[in-house]
Write an enzyme that holds these catalytic residues in place. Structure first.
Site, PDB file in Angstrom:
ATOM      1  N   ASP A  17      -2.200   0.230  -6.578  1.00 57.67           N
ATOM      2  CA  ASP A  17      -0.981   0.094  -5.791  1.00 57.67           C
ATOM      3  C   ASP A  17      -1.191   0.974  -4.553  1.00 57.67           C
ATOM      4  O   ASP A  17      -2.013   1.888  -4.563  1.00 57.67           O
ATOM      5  CB  ASP A  17       0.187   0.594  -6.653  1.00 57.67           C
ATOM      6  N   ASP A  19       1.594   2.300  -1.921  1.00 57.07           N
ATOM      7  CA  ASP A  19       2.605   3.339  -1.671  1.00 57.07           C
ATOM      8  C   ASP A  19       2.908   4.120  -2.950  1.00 57.07           C
ATOM      9  O   ASP A  19       3.350   3.557  -3.954  1.00 57.07           O
ATOM     10  CB  ASP A  19       3.883   2.703  -1.120  1.00 57.07           C
ATOM     11  N   LYS A  26       7.009   6.953   1.349  1.00 60.08           N
ATOM     12  CA  LYS A  26       8.152   7.416   2.156  1.00 60.08           C
ATOM     13  C   LYS A  26       9.075   6.244   2.463  1.00 60.08           C
ATOM     14  O   LYS A  26       9.891   6.333   3.378  1.00 60.08           O
ATOM     15  CB  LYS A  26       7.651   8.028   3.461  1.00 60.08           C
ATOM     16  N   THR A  59      -0.550  -4.557  -2.855  1.00 58.55           N
ATOM     17  CA  THR A  59       0.672  -3.893  -2.391  1.00 58.55           C
ATOM     18  C   THR A  59       1.769  -4.874  -1.987  1.00 58.55           C
ATOM     19  O   THR A  59       1.514  -5.841  -1.266  1.00 58.55           O
ATOM     20  CB  THR A  59       0.333  -2.910  -1.234  1.00 58.55           C
ATOM     21  N   ASN A  60       2.954  -4.636  -2.499  1.00 62.01           N
ATOM     22  CA  ASN A  60       4.135  -5.393  -2.050  1.00 62.01           C
ATOM     23  C   ASN A  60       4.574  -4.838  -0.705  1.00 62.01           C
ATOM     24  O   ASN A  60       4.778  -3.637  -0.569  1.00 62.01           O
ATOM     25  CB  ASN A  60       5.301  -5.209  -3.033  1.00 62.01           C
ATOM     26  N   GLN A  61       4.708  -5.699   0.269  1.00 63.68           N
ATOM     27  CA  GLN A  61       5.156  -5.255   1.596  1.00 63.68           C
ATOM     28  C   GLN A  61       6.313  -6.130   2.071  1.00 63.68           C
ATOM     29  O   GLN A  61       6.219  -6.853   3.069  1.00 63.68           O
ATOM     30  CB  GLN A  61       3.981  -5.270   2.587  1.00 63.68           C
ATOM     31  N   CYS A  98       1.633  -8.552  -0.214  1.00 65.32           N
ATOM     32  CA  CYS A  98       2.589  -9.638  -0.385  1.00 65.32           C
ATOM     33  C   CYS A  98       3.809  -9.336   0.467  1.00 65.32           C
ATOM     34  O   CYS A  98       4.488  -8.334   0.254  1.00 65.32           O
ATOM     35  CB  CYS A  98       2.994  -9.772  -1.848  1.00 65.32           C
ATOM     36  N   ARG A 106       4.374 -11.464  -5.423  1.00 65.59           N
ATOM     37  CA  ARG A 106       5.115 -10.200  -5.478  1.00 65.59           C
ATOM     38  C   ARG A 106       5.033  -9.582  -6.869  1.00 65.59           C
ATOM     39  O   ARG A 106       5.483 -10.179  -7.851  1.00 65.59           O
ATOM     40  CB  ARG A 106       6.574 -10.416  -5.071  1.00 65.59           C
ATOM     41  N   LYS A 107       4.468  -8.386  -6.954  1.00 65.39           N
ATOM     42  CA  LYS A 107       4.389  -7.696  -8.241  1.00 65.39           C
ATOM     43  C   LYS A 107       5.805  -7.524  -8.801  1.00 65.39           C
ATOM     44  O   LYS A 107       6.707  -7.239  -8.032  1.00 65.39           O
ATOM     45  CB  LYS A 107       3.734  -6.311  -8.063  1.00 65.39           C
ATOM     46  N   ASP A 132       2.786   3.232  -9.672  1.00 57.61           N
ATOM     47  CA  ASP A 132       3.806   4.255  -9.906  1.00 57.61           C
ATOM     48  C   ASP A 132       5.178   3.659 -10.228  1.00 57.61           C
ATOM     49  O   ASP A 132       6.174   4.369 -10.226  1.00 57.61           O
ATOM     50  CB  ASP A 132       3.914   5.198  -8.697  1.00 57.61           C
TER      51      ASP A 132
HETATM   52 MG    MG Z   1       4.104   2.199  -5.447  1.00 62.52          MG
END
Ligand code: MG
Length: 182
Positions: A17, A19, A26, A59-61, A98, A106-107, A132
């Site tokens: 992952d 972030d 953040k 990573t989901n974005q 994503c 999307r996770k 996390d």
């Molecule tokens: Mg994360």
């Protein structure tokens, strides 16, 4: 688990992952200036590199879907992060992101992992996902998930054989070293 000898020639991966695992979360980080590296991330990637685990970011974005930043910002940021990581002797093979809600990518949906699996011929059963959030436990058979306590409550996590919870990336690294008898 002994991952030193493989029953086939497919490779294994350490999925990360972004972030909260690579950079401090953040909320909707999209500029390189905002990147603060999580303690232990360089050591973890270097170990994976030494064990020939492919390191792949998932990573989901959704900040893109929300109009907070553009897809090109995500791409630019990943290029800059990748360059910095190289300077730390950390090789990341690929970055999957994503940008959508309601999407198979999307996770916890496994779309990004499946895409990576196909692209690199990865054996998911010899692979790991580090995240996390409970949504980093992807809806797919195979990988072992290591969750790190951070910004998100993990109290509701079903700890199974395939999901383990740690306090830091240093503890994840210890666990991996044990798996690889390194
Ligand atoms: Mg994360």
């Amino acid at each position: 688990m002994n991952h030193i000898s493989h029953s086939n020639h497919r490779c294994s991966a350490l999925f990360l992952d972004r972030d909260g695992i690579i950079n401090i979360d953040k909320s909707y980080v999209f500029r390189f200036e905002e990147i603060e590296w999580v303690e232990g991330i360089f050591n973890l990637i270097q170990f994976a590199n030494a064990q020939d685990l492919l390191v792949i970011v998932l990573t989901n974005q959704s900040g893109v879907a929300q109009g907070m930043y553009q897809e090109s910002d995500v791409i630019d940021l990943h290029i800059q992060m990748n360059e910095y990581l190289k300077s730390k002797n950390c090789k990341v093979t690929d970055w999957f992101y994503c940008t959508e809600y309601d999407s198979s990518c999307r996770k916890p949906n496994p779309g990004m992992m499946i895409e990576a699996q196909k692209k690199y011929n990865i054996n998911l059963y010899n692979s790991y996902m580090v995240g996390d959030k409970s949504t980093d436990i992807l809806k797919i058979d195979g990988p072992t998930t290591f969750l790190v306590r951070g910004n998100y409550p993990l109290g509701d996590i079903d700890k199974t054989e395939k999901v383990e919870v740690f306090d830091s990336l240093a503890d994840v690294l210890k666990r991996l070293k044990h798996a690889f008898q390194a």
